[in-house]
Design a protein around this motif. Structure first.
Motif, PDB file in Angstrom:
ATOM      1  N   ARG A  39       0.838  -1.206   0.000  1.00 48.49           N
ATOM      2  CA  ARG A  39       0.000   0.000   0.000  1.00 48.49           C
ATOM      3  C   ARG A  39       0.870   1.251   0.000  1.00 48.49           C
ATOM      4  NH1 ARG A  39      -3.363  -1.136   5.135  1.00 48.49           N
ATOM      5  NH2 ARG A  39      -1.259  -1.623   5.806  1.00 48.49           N
ATOM      6  N   PHE A  73      -7.809   2.343   5.005  1.00 51.37           N
ATOM      7  CA  PHE A  73      -8.635   1.787   3.935  1.00 51.37           C
ATOM      8  C   PHE A  73      -8.707   0.280   4.101  1.00 51.37           C
ATOM      9  CE2 PHE A  73      -9.095  -0.120  -0.303  1.00 51.37           C
ATOM     10  CZ  PHE A  73     -10.305   0.451  -0.682  1.00 51.37           C
ATOM     11  N   ASN A  75      -9.613  -3.046   2.064  1.00 48.14           N
ATOM     12  CA  ASN A  75      -9.909  -3.610   0.752  1.00 48.14           C
ATOM     13  C   ASN A  75     -11.172  -4.466   0.822  1.00 48.14           C
ATOM     14  OD1 ASN A  75      -7.830  -2.778  -1.127  1.00 48.14           O
ATOM     15  ND2 ASN A  75      -6.401  -3.954   0.126  1.00 48.14           N
ATOM     16  N   LEU A  83      -4.278   1.264  -1.725  1.00 44.86           N
ATOM     17  CA  LEU A  83      -4.678   2.366  -0.863  1.00 44.86           C
ATOM     18  C   LEU A  83      -4.378   2.080   0.600  1.00 44.86           C
ATOM     19  CD1 LEU A  83      -8.138   3.146  -2.505  1.00 44.86           C
ATOM     20  CD2 LEU A  83      -5.916   4.210  -2.986  1.00 44.86           C
ATOM     21  N   GLY A  85      -5.035   4.682   3.063  1.00 44.25           N
ATOM     22  CA  GLY A  85      -6.115   5.340   3.793  1.00 44.25           C
ATOM     23  C   GLY A  85      -6.007   6.839   3.700  1.00 44.25           C
ATOM     24  N   ASP A  86      -6.657   7.508   4.647  1.00 48.36           N
ATOM     25  CA  ASP A  86      -6.719   8.973   4.669  1.00 48.36           C
ATOM     26  C   ASP A  86      -6.232   9.505   6.006  1.00 48.36           C
ATOM     27  OD1 ASP A  86      -8.050   8.749   2.231  1.00 48.36           O
ATOM     28  OD2 ASP A  86     -10.033   8.908   3.146  1.00 48.36           O
TER      29      ASP A  86
END
Length: 155
Positions: A39, A73, A75, A83, A85-86
């Motif tokens: 990721r 994030f 999956n 990804l 995440g944020d």
């Protein structure tokens, strides 16, 4: 780490936000410690206290703004995406903390981005043992950037 993709979003207008290059460096340093993790993509969003408070309330049940929120994030089953995440960072809180703690703003931002990225990778600090592991990792990453231990006094 050339594969890192950071979607840098600024919901506020301030010239003192970290640059794309700084974010890439700080996140890259964390990800370099986890070379087997595929990721490499994340969003870093800089927000005002109202947005931070709203997210903190909705996702953590705390009705106040906070320095950094991490949203890993997950999956969907059977699908693998790169990804991570944020991260949502409240600029006003980070600025206030840096001033109160007598830290350079850049140093405090590096700490918040590293801290948040470690959360995205699954690190936590709820239990004391886990907190020590996470904090030691932060200390080592920050020391490599020439930043003193954020947990023991002024920088």
């Amino acid at each position: 780490m050339s594969g890192i993709v950071i979607d840098r979003q600024a919901a506020i207008d301030d010239q003192h936000l970290p640059t794309q290059a700084q974010l890439t460096r700080w996140v890259g340093d964390v990800l370099a410690r986890h070379p087997d993790d595929p990721r490499q993509e994340l969003t870093v969003r800089f927000v005002d206290p109202d947005e931070s408070r709203s997210l903190n309330h909705d996702y953590r049940g705390k009705d106040k703004p906070t320095n950094v929120l991490s949203f890993p994030f997950e999956n969907p089953p059977g699908i693998t995406l790169p990804l991570l995440g944020d991260l949502v960072i409240c600029h006003a809180i980070v600025v206030n903390e840096a001033e109160e703690q007598h830290k350079a703003l850049e140093h405090h931002y590096a700490h918040m981005v590293i801290h948040g990225t470690l959360h995205l990778l699954g690190y936590d600090h709820i239990e004391e043992e886990d907190a020590e592991v996470m904090e030691q990792c932060e200390r080592e990453l920050l020391a490599a950037l020439g930043i003193k231990d954020p947990y023991i006094g002024d920088i």
